[in-house]
Design an enzyme around this catalytic site. Structure first.
Site, PDB file in Angstrom:
ATOM      1  CD  GLU A 262     -53.994   1.951  36.844  1.00 11.27           C
ATOM      2  OE1 GLU A 262     -54.653   0.890  36.917  1.00 11.27           O
ATOM      3  OE2 GLU A 262     -52.751   1.992  36.999  1.00 11.27           O
ATOM      4  CG  HIS A 265     -55.477  -2.411  34.389  1.00  6.47           C
ATOM      5  ND1 HIS A 265     -55.039  -3.674  34.090  1.00  6.47           N
ATOM      6  CD2 HIS A 265     -54.358  -1.693  34.668  1.00  6.47           C
ATOM      7  CE1 HIS A 265     -53.703  -3.719  34.194  1.00  6.47           C
ATOM      8  NE2 HIS A 265     -53.267  -2.525  34.536  1.00  6.47           N
TER       9      HIS A 265
HETATM   10 ZN    ZN Z   1     -51.253  -2.052  34.948  1.00  2.55          ZN
END
Ligand code: ZN
Length: 499
Positions: A262, A265
């Site tokens: 994450e 991201h």
């Molecule tokens: Zn992902």
């Protein structure tokens, strides 16, 4: 800049603000909202979605786009007009009744899927999936497509991608992966057993996750990390990026690699161009490019030997009892254990894409009418046996495991494998441009890689399409070769195999 374009940008900022509210509301729903808030939240989100659609397709914005398409625009203005035109014409082609019927069918279908999965009975979900597939075909017919009908659905998640282009790349990948998995399985090695499945107190896991995020350069003044049952990264702008993770006291890799994923991201979101905020040019390119950023950090960095050269001593300080007898080689092997398994979200780097290829092939076949919904469980199980050598004992562990199709997400799965392929291609190029990259990672210096990704990928926003970006950054078209070479180099030596 012309008055028309200025007005157009004002409208785009309003759309972005509506998106901001939607993003925050759905983040809250998955993190802090009390259970009884669900009904009113669903209504409020429905209202906002309706407003967004109304604004996007408002006659004034349609007229602005028509005017601007005639002007000779360049740079961000050209990108913004192209993207809003694309989104607008897609929305305008879909009659309201179809949109409403689809959204109702998806929410009822999702409920049916939950029940079907609990009872492991595909028959309970089958009529709903039949309806969803039929409605998705209507959507494809309405929005139009070139080549395969599937392209109309794929375009929603990976704009400008075409099944005809990715299918041969995926086929090449599959031809290499199946024998590699067979060879690894034949070694009978399971290095994770005993090392990772011990008690790892959650408080220390939290410290570790926060340390790694800080080292990656994730800015906590422009982001947060919270808990969620199904971790994700959401955000309202580049200055407010919300990461989530989950902890399990008896399984260390879940939270650690989930947080790094994450975080990848999140770095993308924080690195988007400030001067194009609130317009399509300042947004991410596609789900596939987004996933390339998370997988690059999670697997290519986070599961590398260089990374653990630096972090294993830190981990040992947090968990002295659990890890006192484990050396670097053993730990590195443990976090890279390959084992064919039934569940996609638990799959390792080598087997993961076979789970995706199976889904991609089946959803293409569903849309093109090559496979009927009723035949799905058997088609699924047969391919699991062909690709991974294992057969699901029931539908809950097979065709019913993922939520995607029940929510109408057809055309979404390939973005996961595209992400892995883009990641390997980008990471190869990062090594060419940063010759000291391995040594830097081994010293815990993750900044140079972050800066490279910021410059080459994040700061470009959506100014290039995914395939243009890959070619711009790496000088080559999308290819499975980089990922296959990466796997062989890493897992060949881990499992004592030669190509
Ligand atoms: Zn992902």
């Amino acid at each position: 800049m012309s008055r028309t374009y200025e007005t157009f940008v004002e409208r785009l900022h309003e759309l972005a603000d509506l998106g901001h509210a939607q993003g925050l509301m759905s983040w809250d729903q998955e993190t802090y909202m009390p259970p009884r808030g669900a009904a009113m939240r669903a209504r409020a989100m429905g209202t906002l979605a309706g407003l967004y659609h109304e604004r996007l397709t408002a006659p004034e914005l349609v007229a602005l786009v028509a005017d601007l398409k005639d002007a000779e625009l360049t740079g961000d203005a050209a990108v913004n007009v192209r993207e809003i035109d694309r989104q607008q014409s897609r929305s305008l082609k879909l009659p309201k009744e179809l949109v409403v019927e689809l959204s109702q069918t998806e929410s009822l279908g999702h409920e049916a899927w939950i029940g079907a999965r609990e009872k492991s009975d595909f028959a309970l979900f089958q009529p709903w999936l039949e309806k969803i597939v039929a409605l998705k075909k209507q959507v494809a017919e309405r929005v139009g497509y070139e080549g395969a009908m599937y392209n109309a659905l794929l375009d929603e998640y990976e704009p400008y991608a075409r099944a005809e282009e990715i299918a041969p790349v995926f086929a090449q990948l599959k031809a290499q992966l199946v024998p590699l998995v067979e060879q690894i399985t034949a070694t009978g090695l399971y290095p994770a057993r005993g090392v990772l499945d011990q008690e790892y107190p959650i408080e220390q896991q939290e410290l570790l996750g926060q340390q790694v995020l800080a080292d990656m350069g994730f800015d906590m003044e422009a982001g947060r990390l919270d808990l969620a049952v199904h971790p994700f990264c959401a955000g309202t702008s580049r200055d407010d990026v919300r990461l989530t993770t989950r902890y399990s006291a008896d399984w260390l890799p879940g939270s650690l690699f989930g947080t790094i994923h994450e975080g990848g991201h999140g770095l993308y979101e924080q690195g988007l161009p400030a001067d194009a905020s609130g317009t399509p040019a300042g947004a991410s390119v596609s789900l596939g490019i987004h996933e390339s950023q998370s997988r690059l950090w999670e697997n290519m960095v986070g599961r590398s030997k260089a990374f653990w050269t630096h972090y294993l001593p830190k981990l040992r300080a947090l968990f002295p009892q659990q890890l006192s007898a484990v050396d670097l080689d053993a730990f590195y092997a443990a976090v890279n254990q390959v084992e064919p398994s039934l569940i996609r979200v638990e799959a390792d780097e080598v087997t993961y894409n076979l789970h995706i290829l199976l889904r991609f092939e089946l959803e293409c076949d569903l849309i093109e009418g090559q496979v009927a919904v009723a035949e799905l469980p058997e088609a699924w199980n047969e391919r699991m046996e062909q690709y991974l050598g294992i057969r699901p004992p029931d539908d809950a562990l097979g065709v019913l495991q993922d939520t995607h199709w029940s929510c109408g997400l057809l055309g979404y799965f390939p973005t996961y494998t595209l992400g892995n392929l883009y990641a390997a291609q980008f990471f190869y190029q990062a090594h060419q441009d940063l010759p000291d990259l391995e040594a830097q990672i081994a010293q815990g210096a993750l900044g140079p890689l972050k800066d490279w990704l910021n410059e080459k990928i994040h700061a470009r926003g959506a100014r290039a399409t995914a395939s243009e970006l890959v070619e711009e950054v790496t000088g080559a078209k999308l290819s499975a070769d980089y990922f296959i070479d990466y796997l062989w180099e890493k897992f060949g030596s881990l499992y004592g195999l030669s190509r």
